[in-house]
Scaffold this motif. Structure first.
Motif, PDB file in Angstrom:
ATOM      1  N   VAL A   1      -7.718   7.499   1.022  1.00 52.92           N
ATOM      2  CA  VAL A   1      -8.669   7.516   2.134  1.00 52.92           C
ATOM      3  C   VAL A   1      -8.737   6.157   2.826  1.00 52.92           C
ATOM      4  N   ALA A   2      -8.616   5.078   2.076  1.00 54.56           N
ATOM      5  CA  ALA A   2      -8.818   3.746   2.646  1.00 54.56           C
ATOM      6  C   ALA A   2      -7.683   3.323   3.570  1.00 54.56           C
ATOM      7  N   LEU A   3      -6.428   3.614   3.212  1.00 55.48           N
ATOM      8  CA  LEU A   3      -5.287   3.088   3.963  1.00 55.48           C
ATOM      9  C   LEU A   3      -4.538   4.142   4.763  1.00 55.48           C
ATOM     10  N   ALA A   4      -4.879   5.417   4.603  1.00 56.22           N
ATOM     11  CA  ALA A   4      -4.166   6.462   5.338  1.00 56.22           C
ATOM     12  C   ALA A   4      -4.399   6.314   6.839  1.00 56.22           C
TER      13      ALA A   4
ATOM     14  N   ALA B   1       4.380  -1.526 -10.633  1.00 57.00           N
ATOM     15  CA  ALA B   1       2.986  -1.087 -10.764  1.00 57.00           C
ATOM     16  C   ALA B   1       2.857   0.389 -10.405  1.00 57.00           C
ATOM     17  N   HIS B   2       3.552   0.825  -9.350  1.00 59.97           N
ATOM     18  CA  HIS B   2       3.501   2.241  -8.963  1.00 59.97           C
ATOM     19  C   HIS B   2       4.025   3.124 -10.090  1.00 59.97           C
ATOM     20  N   LYS B   3       5.101   2.720 -10.727  1.00 58.33           N
ATOM     21  CA  LYS B   3       5.672   3.512 -11.817  1.00 58.33           C
ATOM     22  C   LYS B   3       4.677   3.638 -12.964  1.00 58.33           C
ATOM     23  N   ARG B   4       4.007   2.544 -13.309  1.00 55.32           N
ATOM     24  CA  ARG B   4       3.038   2.580 -14.408  1.00 55.32           C
ATOM     25  C   ARG B   4       1.810   3.413 -14.034  1.00 55.32           C
ATOM     26  N   TRP B   5       1.348   3.273 -12.770  1.00 55.01           N
ATOM     27  CA  TRP B   5       0.229   4.106 -12.307  1.00 55.01           C
ATOM     28  C   TRP B   5       0.603   5.583 -12.382  1.00 55.01           C
ATOM     29  N   ASP B   6       1.811   5.912 -11.928  1.00 53.89           N
ATOM     30  CA  ASP B   6       2.226   7.311 -11.887  1.00 53.89           C
ATOM     31  C   ASP B   6       2.286   7.906 -13.291  1.00 53.89           C
ATOM     32  N   GLU B   7       2.826   7.161 -14.232  1.00 57.76           N
ATOM     33  CA  GLU B   7       2.900   7.658 -15.608  1.00 57.76           C
ATOM     34  C   GLU B   7       1.496   7.876 -16.187  1.00 57.76           C
TER      35      GLU B   7
ATOM     36  N   GLY C   1       0.812  -1.209   0.000  1.00 58.70           N
ATOM     37  CA  GLY C   1       0.000   0.000   0.000  1.00 58.70           C
ATOM     38  C   GLY C   1       0.844   1.257   0.000  1.00 58.70           C
ATOM     39  N   ASP C   2       1.921   1.265   0.790  1.00 60.18           N
ATOM     40  CA  ASP C   2       2.814   2.424   0.815  1.00 60.18           C
ATOM     41  C   ASP C   2       3.453   2.661  -0.546  1.00 60.18           C
ATOM     42  N   THR C   3       3.776   1.570  -1.245  1.00 62.32           N
ATOM     43  CA  THR C   3       4.450   1.701  -2.538  1.00 62.32           C
ATOM     44  C   THR C   3       3.495   2.188  -3.613  1.00 62.32           C
ATOM     45  N   ILE C   4       2.339   1.564  -3.730  1.00 64.74           N
ATOM     46  CA  ILE C   4       1.410   1.881  -4.816  1.00 64.74           C
ATOM     47  C   ILE C   4       0.641   3.165  -4.550  1.00 64.74           C
ATOM     48  N   LEU C   5       0.250   3.389  -3.298  1.00 63.90           N
ATOM     49  CA  LEU C   5      -0.640   4.511  -2.972  1.00 63.90           C
ATOM     50  C   LEU C   5       0.120   5.677  -2.343  1.00 63.90           C
ATOM     51  N   TYR C   6       1.321   5.913  -2.802  1.00 66.92           N
ATOM     52  CA  TYR C   6       2.072   7.099  -2.412  1.00 66.92           C
ATOM     53  C   TYR C   6       2.137   7.254  -0.897  1.00 66.92           C
TER      54      TYR C   6
ATOM     55  N   LYS D   1      -3.232  11.695  -6.880  1.00 71.80           N
ATOM     56  CA  LYS D   1      -3.032  10.428  -7.601  1.00 71.80           C
ATOM     57  C   LYS D   1      -3.453   9.244  -6.743  1.00 71.80           C
ATOM     58  N   ALA D   2      -3.092   9.274  -5.454  1.00 69.74           N
ATOM     59  CA  ALA D   2      -3.467   8.180  -4.556  1.00 69.74           C
ATOM     60  C   ALA D   2      -4.976   8.077  -4.434  1.00 69.74           C
ATOM     61  N   ILE D   3      -5.658   9.226  -4.330  1.00 70.96           N
ATOM     62  CA  ILE D   3      -7.120   9.226  -4.218  1.00 70.96           C
ATOM     63  C   ILE D   3      -7.751   8.705  -5.501  1.00 70.96           C
ATOM     64  N   LEU D   4      -7.134   8.979  -6.659  1.00 69.89           N
ATOM     65  CA  LEU D   4      -7.667   8.491  -7.935  1.00 69.89           C
ATOM     66  C   LEU D   4      -7.450   6.991  -8.093  1.00 69.89           C
ATOM     67  N   VAL D   5      -6.319   6.470  -7.597  1.00 66.43           N
ATOM     68  CA  VAL D   5      -6.068   5.032  -7.699  1.00 66.43           C
ATOM     69  C   VAL D   5      -7.079   4.265  -6.862  1.00 66.43           C
ATOM     70  N   ALA D   6      -7.364   4.751  -5.653  1.00 69.08           N
ATOM     71  CA  ALA D   6      -8.236   4.018  -4.737  1.00 69.08           C
ATOM     72  C   ALA D   6      -9.633   3.807  -5.278  1.00 69.08           C
ATOM     73  N   PRO D   7     -10.370   4.858  -5.733  1.00 72.84           N
ATOM     74  CA  PRO D   7     -11.717   4.596  -6.257  1.00 72.84           C
ATOM     75  C   PRO D   7     -11.706   3.774  -7.532  1.00 72.84           C
ATOM     76  N   THR D   8     -10.653   3.930  -8.355  1.00 73.44           N
ATOM     77  CA  THR D   8     -10.561   3.110  -9.557  1.00 73.44           C
ATOM     78  C   THR D   8     -10.508   1.633  -9.192  1.00 73.44           C
ATOM     79  N   HIS D   9      -9.734   1.310  -8.153  1.00 73.07           N
ATOM     80  CA  HIS D   9      -9.599  -0.088  -7.716  1.00 73.07           C
ATOM     81  C   HIS D   9     -10.863  -0.570  -7.018  1.00 73.07           C
ATOM     82  N   HIS D  10     -11.345   0.184  -6.018  1.00 74.35           N
ATOM     83  CA  HIS D  10     -12.448  -0.288  -5.190  1.00 74.35           C
ATOM     84  C   HIS D  10     -13.787  -0.257  -5.944  1.00 74.35           C
ATOM     85  N   LEU D  11     -14.059   0.828  -6.683  1.00 74.10           N
ATOM     86  CA  LEU D  11     -15.332   0.906  -7.386  1.00 74.10           C
ATOM     87  C   LEU D  11     -15.409  -0.136  -8.491  1.00 74.10           C
TER      88      LEU D  11
END
Length: 342
Positions: free
Chosen positions: A143-146, A272-278, A133-138, A323-333
């Motif tokens: 909101v979920a893991l902070a 995965a974090h690098k690809r998400w960030d790009e 979580g620390d690696t992928i979600l900055y 970016k972290a907030i955008l990754v989370a809803p994309t994954h969970h929703l």
């Protein structure tokens, strides 16, 4: 004199190298377990307070791994069976499992759930630290893991006040209808052509496209971004749902970080974090350029637009936090909307 062929020496050397890694890992775990046990004994002996009674644990706990061996391929089924056995022995709705070096509190009754989620909610508000979580979600800044604190309160306020309101959800009604019409058109084409359709794949693609459109707008299909979104979400599911050694032996991260960084799952998380960030950097830059376009009023507003427009109103919310907030809803929703597993 015994004659030894070169290929035999090569095989013996390869076998030795294969055995060294698990043996070294086992020795490290034994050392870590001894250190943890020693610290725990020192804390207990130095405490002047009366020892607090811990919830009961199921029998069968082992050194080092604790109760990990009691959790099968379907964790919810294993937990149900363990709770049922505990209830038969007069359980109180609370059960303590030691998964590796980490104690886990299992709550299985309405009374206990009320105490955890309402009476003592601030104590249990933070989730355990996750290397993935620390690696992928900055740094787990979504909101979920902070962790519970000022940043979490600001991020939660932002999401509940601007992203997941009833009005905002209803505003995507037209977009959802468009996506439904596109799916129905594909089904009609297949019916006319008398060809079979894999409905699980079709519905998963539909759910992915709806969520991606809500996150990045109607341009989400540009350059195959919707397919990349889904591929990265699948990667997230594998990484978060898999067995992560550091989450059961967190002391390894602090004392043997140079070893844990070599684990394949950690390397995959960094990739995965690098690809998400790009991907997200491209999406954000596109939205920033379109915000100042004279045609912007004709475009539908998505999650990225909203986050960029209110960023200044929430002190401390950085670009990486967005970016972290955008990754989370994309994954969970996407996970919630998927009718069948892929």
């Amino acid at each position: 004199m015994v004659k030894v062929e070169a290929w035999q020496l090569t095989m013996h050397a390869a076998t030795a190298q294969i055995l060294v890694v698990p043996l070294l890992l086992l020795l490290l775990l034994l050392h870590y377990q001894l250190v943890v046990a020693s610290r725990r004994r020192r804390r207990c002996s130095s405490s002047n307070d009366d020892s607090k009674q811990l919830p009961p644990s199921p029998p069968g706990g082992l050194p080092i791994i604790g109760h990990l061996h009691l959790i099968g391929d379907l964790p919810h089924v294993s937990l149900r069976d363990l709770v049922a056995a505990q209830d038969d022995n007069g359980g109180s709705g609370l059960m303590l499992l030691r998964l590796g070096a980490v104690p886990n509190l299992i709550v299985s009754s309405p009374r206990a759930a009320r105490a955890i989620l309402r009476t003592h909610d601030h104590v249990f508000a933070s989730r355990p630290t996750s290397t993935v979580g620390d690696t992928i979600l900055y740094g787990s800044s979504d909101v979920a893991l902070a962790p519970y604190g000022e940043h979490w309160r600001q991020a939660r306020k932002l999401v509940t006040a601007h992203l997941l309101t009833v009005r905002k959800v209803h505003s995507y009604c037209h977009a959802r209808k468009q996506e439904v019409r596109m799916v129905m058109a594909k089904i009609r084409e297949a019916a006319v052509a008398h060809t079979a359709m894999y409905m699980s794949e079709t519905m998963n693609t539909f759910a992915n496209d709806v969520v991606c459109r809500a996150v990045s707008g109607k341009f989400f299909r540009e350059e195959g971004r919707n397919k990349l979104f889904r591929e990265l979400v699948d990667t997230n599911s594998i990484l978060f749902g898999g067995f992560n050694l550091e989450e059961y032996f967190p002391g390894l991260v602090n004392s043997l970080g140079f070893v844990t960084r070599c684990f394949p799952r950690n390397r995959q998380a960094h990739e995965a974090h690098k690809r998400w960030d790009e991907l997200l950097e491209t999406v954000i830059r596109d939205h920033e350029s379109r915000r100042y376009s004279m045609y912007h009023h004709d475009q539908e507003s998505d999650f990225t637009d909203v986050l960029l427009s209110v960023q200044q109103d929430y002190g401390g919310i950085t670009r990486d936090h967005i970016k972290a907030i955008l990754v989370a809803p994309t994954h969970h929703l996407w996970s919630w909307n998927s009718p069948w597993p892929s």
